[in-house]
Design a protein around this motif. Structure first.
Motif, PDB file in Angstrom:
ATOM      1  N   GLY A  20       3.680  -9.321 -13.816  1.00 40.86           N
ATOM      2  CA  GLY A  20       2.789 -10.640 -13.616  1.00 40.86           C
ATOM      3  C   GLY A  20       2.022 -10.410 -12.556  1.00 40.86           C
ATOM      4  N   LEU A  21       2.594 -10.462 -11.254  1.00 42.56           N
ATOM      5  CA  LEU A  21       2.744  -9.783 -10.085  1.00 42.56           C
ATOM      6  C   LEU A  21       1.312  -9.258  -9.671  1.00 42.56           C
ATOM      7  CD1 LEU A  21       3.147 -11.059  -7.348  1.00 42.56           C
ATOM      8  CD2 LEU A  21       4.816  -9.751  -6.667  1.00 42.56           C
ATOM      9  N   TRP A  22       1.703  -7.571  -9.797  1.00 41.49           N
ATOM     10  CA  TRP A  22       0.375  -6.431 -10.012  1.00 41.49           C
ATOM     11  C   TRP A  22      -0.422  -7.106 -10.615  1.00 41.49           C
ATOM     12  CZ3 TRP A  22       0.586  -4.510  -5.526  1.00 41.49           C
ATOM     13  CH2 TRP A  22       2.281  -4.517  -4.318  1.00 41.49           C
ATOM     14  N   THR A  23      -0.716  -7.315 -11.752  1.00 42.65           N
ATOM     15  CA  THR A  23      -1.687  -7.681 -12.267  1.00 42.65           C
ATOM     16  C   THR A  23      -2.679  -9.250 -11.795  1.00 42.65           C
ATOM     17  OG1 THR A  23      -0.541  -8.971 -13.913  1.00 42.65           O
ATOM     18  CG2 THR A  23      -1.394  -6.966 -15.258  1.00 42.65           C
ATOM     19  N   GLY A  24      -2.108  -9.719 -11.043  1.00 38.22           N
ATOM     20  CA  GLY A  24      -2.467 -10.858 -10.103  1.00 38.22           C
ATOM     21  C   GLY A  24      -3.134 -10.372  -8.817  1.00 38.22           C
ATOM     22  N   ILE A  25      -2.329  -9.210  -8.418  1.00 37.76           N
ATOM     23  CA  ILE A  25      -3.007  -8.536  -7.060  1.00 37.76           C
ATOM     24  C   ILE A  25      -3.774  -7.831  -7.451  1.00 37.76           C
ATOM     25  CG2 ILE A  25      -1.961  -6.821  -5.063  1.00 37.76           C
ATOM     26  CD1 ILE A  25       0.682  -8.370  -5.112  1.00 37.76           C
ATOM     27  N   ILE A  26      -4.031  -7.046  -8.677  1.00 40.07           N
ATOM     28  CA  ILE A  26      -5.226  -6.099  -8.476  1.00 40.07           C
ATOM     29  C   ILE A  26      -6.257  -7.164  -9.209  1.00 40.07           C
ATOM     30  CG2 ILE A  26      -6.493  -4.500 -10.060  1.00 40.07           C
ATOM     31  CD1 ILE A  26      -4.556  -3.439  -7.861  1.00 40.07           C
ATOM     32  N   GLY A  27      -6.051  -8.930  -9.563  1.00 41.88           N
ATOM     33  CA  GLY A  27      -7.025  -9.120 -10.169  1.00 41.88           C
ATOM     34  C   GLY A  27      -7.841  -9.843  -8.656  1.00 41.88           C
ATOM     35  N   HIS A 137      18.078  -2.848  -8.158  1.00 42.16           N
ATOM     36  CA  HIS A 137      16.166  -4.249  -7.617  1.00 42.16           C
ATOM     37  C   HIS A 137      14.864  -3.690  -7.556  1.00 42.16           C
ATOM     38  CE1 HIS A 137      14.535  -7.373  -6.057  1.00 42.16           C
ATOM     39  NE2 HIS A 137      14.842  -8.326  -7.351  1.00 42.16           N
ATOM     40  N   MET A 138      15.027  -2.527  -6.510  1.00 44.57           N
ATOM     41  CA  MET A 138      13.907  -2.465  -5.943  1.00 44.57           C
ATOM     42  C   MET A 138      13.064  -0.899  -6.302  1.00 44.57           C
ATOM     43  SD  MET A 138      14.667  -1.639  -1.655  1.00 44.57           S
ATOM     44  CE  MET A 138      16.063  -3.350  -0.831  1.00 44.57           C
ATOM     45  N   ASN A 139      13.857  -0.264  -7.272  1.00 44.91           N
ATOM     46  CA  ASN A 139      13.024   0.588  -8.658  1.00 44.91           C
ATOM     47  C   ASN A 139      12.648  -0.226  -9.440  1.00 44.91           C
ATOM     48  OD1 ASN A 139      13.252   3.030  -7.355  1.00 44.91           O
ATOM     49  ND2 ASN A 139      15.613   3.237  -8.443  1.00 44.91           N
ATOM     50  N   VAL A 140      13.349  -1.276  -9.499  1.00 47.56           N
ATOM     51  CA  VAL A 140      12.268  -2.055 -11.528  1.00 47.56           C
ATOM     52  C   VAL A 140      11.228  -2.949 -10.594  1.00 47.56           C
ATOM     53  CG1 VAL A 140      12.902  -4.156 -12.711  1.00 47.56           C
ATOM     54  CG2 VAL A 140      14.794  -2.631 -12.379  1.00 47.56           C
ATOM     55  N   ALA A 141      11.706  -3.386  -9.862  1.00 49.35           N
ATOM     56  CA  ALA A 141      10.182  -3.568  -8.644  1.00 49.35           C
ATOM     57  C   ALA A 141       8.995  -2.721  -8.728  1.00 49.35           C
ATOM     58  CB  ALA A 141      10.920  -4.509  -7.753  1.00 49.35           C
ATOM     59  N   THR A 142       9.107  -1.686  -8.339  1.00 47.62           N
ATOM     60  CA  THR A 142       8.221  -0.108  -8.037  1.00 47.62           C
ATOM     61  C   THR A 142       8.486  -0.675  -9.633  1.00 47.62           C
ATOM     62  OG1 THR A 142       9.694   0.326  -6.469  1.00 47.62           O
ATOM     63  CG2 THR A 142       7.970   1.615  -7.321  1.00 47.62           C
ATOM     64  N   ILE A 143       8.534  -0.504 -10.358  1.00 45.61           N
ATOM     65  CA  ILE A 143       8.269   0.425 -11.657  1.00 45.61           C
ATOM     66  C   ILE A 143       7.253  -0.566 -12.417  1.00 45.61           C
ATOM     67  CG2 ILE A 143       9.183   0.849 -14.542  1.00 45.61           C
ATOM     68  CD1 ILE A 143      11.935   1.785 -13.292  1.00 45.61           C
ATOM     69  N   ALA A 144       7.222  -2.626 -11.820  1.00 48.19           N
ATOM     70  CA  ALA A 144       6.657  -2.946 -12.507  1.00 48.19           C
ATOM     71  C   ALA A 144       5.233  -3.043 -12.098  1.00 48.19           C
ATOM     72  CB  ALA A 144       7.578  -4.442 -12.700  1.00 48.19           C
ATOM     73  N   ARG A 145       5.431  -2.505 -10.191  1.00 46.87           N
ATOM     74  CA  ARG A 145       4.224  -2.158  -9.716  1.00 46.87           C
ATOM     75  C   ARG A 145       3.278  -1.131 -10.443  1.00 46.87           C
ATOM     76  NH1 ARG A 145       4.038   0.935  -4.756  1.00 46.87           N
ATOM     77  NH2 ARG A 145       6.133   0.044  -4.129  1.00 46.87           N
ATOM     78  N   VAL A 146       3.771  -0.354 -10.709  1.00 47.30           N
ATOM     79  CA  VAL A 146       3.003   0.967 -11.338  1.00 47.30           C
ATOM     80  C   VAL A 146       2.757   0.479 -12.641  1.00 47.30           C
ATOM     81  CG1 VAL A 146       3.871   3.310 -12.277  1.00 47.30           C
ATOM     82  CG2 VAL A 146       4.399   2.595 -10.302  1.00 47.30           C
ATOM     83  N   ALA A 147       2.827  -0.121 -13.548  1.00 49.61           N
ATOM     84  CA  ALA A 147       2.956  -0.548 -14.635  1.00 49.61           C
ATOM     85  C   ALA A 147       2.403  -1.511 -14.883  1.00 49.61           C
ATOM     86  CB  ALA A 147       4.191  -1.354 -15.835  1.00 49.61           C
TER      87      ALA A 147
END
Length: 408
Positions: A20-27, A137-147
């Motif tokens: 949700g965070l990174w879809t919002g940032i791209i928006g 935790h950082m890896n999961v955050a990064t996977i979420a960022r890429v996805a």
């Protein structure tokens, strides 16, 4: 560690919220690119939220140390969820001012959420598992960022800009649900080793603690070096997109940087067996400068993606190592105020870098700016290394022979 339900709740929640965070940032970037032509004005708009976080930082630290971490996480989660409404209003009205309201509210929520989360991790895992947990935790955050960035790119092609924020709202609602299932043992929170209730003073009490733990203070200062790149990250991505006349390069940049970050956070466990903590921090701080120099060739897609890969790998090794030093060497009674202070310091740096980058991009252009930033990063790395040697500061977080290093 992997049998701990809290670990799975935090990692699962981070994955969902990150989408949700990174879809919002791209928006956000798309909205700014459409409505605001000047890079400096873009920087001003983004910096307003950072300023709100800086102002609220001291209060957040005190509240986090005096309250239950789970309660803070839930309240901050509600704040995140509510903030998306402002961005939906911004899109429907075309008003940048609603976006400003969105940025302020989501940054205020983050000012409470992230220090509380960083203070929670040492409460749910053993000290020996901190490096693994921080890395995961950082890896999961990064996977979420890429996805999340990939998903946002696809959604922008087929759906409206508003759809990105509906996804964000759904993700934040799911995060809130996950947070409510956390079970954190905070019975000993606020008590010293003798079982006596500790007096919780104000935010200013962090400073004498930092003096008593010089390794924490030095590591905190070291984390400012990557922020020179990270603070201008989104503006750099927008500029590269314009230089190469490609909107798809945004997603590629986030993907390459994110994958390299994940590789780095896995590899760093192997590196710590051969390299000292000091070597890891200073070497990878220098590599961030190398990545900045590489962006002088921002018109070349291969070198551009390689630069962000170098950045991602360096940060994947640097930040988990630094986080372990913070969590192990800083007394737990001060974690809330310390992590709030760290977040506030980062926001000040982001504010300075963001506004400077906006002005540099308008006046000098991207290529000149990255050379200047690279020189500053190398100079700071050398300066901090000299200071560390002069003051005889030892950064090693694996030393277990001196358990007395704690303030009571």
């Amino acid at each position: 560690m992997w049998r701990n339900r809290n670990v799975w709740i935090i990692l699962s929640g981070e994955m969902i919220a990150g989408l949700g965070l990174w879809t919002g940032i791209i928006g956000n970037l798309e909205f700014l690119q459409e409505k605001v032509p000047s890079d400096f004005v873009k920087a001003l708009i983004l910096s307003i939220g950072l300023l709100a976080g800086i102002i609220a930082g001291p209060l957040a630290g005190r509240i986090i140390d005096q309250s239950k971490k789970k309660t803070i996480l839930i309240v901050a989660g509600f704040g995140r969820l509510f903030s998306v409404v402002f961005m939906l209003l911004a899109i429907s009205t075309g008003s940048v001012w609603w976006m400003v309201a969105f940025i302020i509210t989501i940054q205020l929520s983050a000012t409470f959420y992230f220090p509380a989360l960083q203070s929670t991790i040492p409460l749910i895992v053993k000290d020996d598992d901190l490096l693994t947990m921080n890395g995961m935790h950082m890896n999961v955050a990064t996977i979420a960022r890429v996805a999340g960035t990939a998903l946002a790119g696809v959604m922008l092609v087929y759906w409206s800009l508003a759809s990105l924020y509906w996804v964000s709202m759904l993700a934040y609602a799911l995060l809130l649900g996950f947070t409510m299932f956390l079970r954190i043992d905070e019975e000993k929170k606020g008590r010293g080793e003798n079982g006596q209730k500790e007096k919780r003073g104000g935010f200013i009490e962090v400073f004498p603690v930092l003096k008593a733990f010089p390794a924490v203070g030095m590591t905190l200062v070291m984390t400012m070096i990557p922020l020179l790149f990270l603070g201008s990250f989104n503006l750099i991505v927008i500029n590269i997109s314009e230089i190469q006349d490609s909107s798809s390069i945004k997603g590629l940049i986030y993907t390459f940087e994110g994958i390299a970050f994940m590789i780095g956070s896995f590899v760093v466990k192997l590196i710590t067996k051969k390299w000292k903590t000091t070597v890891i921090l200073f070497f990878f701080a220098s590599m961030v400068a190398v990545a900045e120099f590489m962006l002088y060739f921002a018109d070349n897609i291969v070198i551009t993606l390689a630069a962000f890969a170098v950045l991602g790998f360096s940060l994947g090794c640097f930040f988990p190592t630094a986080m372990v030093i913070f969590q192990k060497q800083m007394p737990k009674a001060y974690h809330g105020r310390f992590f709030s202070f760290r977040n506030m310091l980062e926001r000040v740096m982001f504010q300075i870098v963001l506004l400077s980058a906006g002005a540099f991009l308008d006046i000098l252009g991207l290529q000149t700016m990255v050379i200047i930033f690279g020189m500053i990063s190398l100079s700071l790395t050398l300066l901090f290394f000299i200071q560390m040697k002069r003051r005889n500061i030892i950064l090693e977080h694996q030393v277990k022979a001196e358990p007395a290093a704690e303030i009571i």
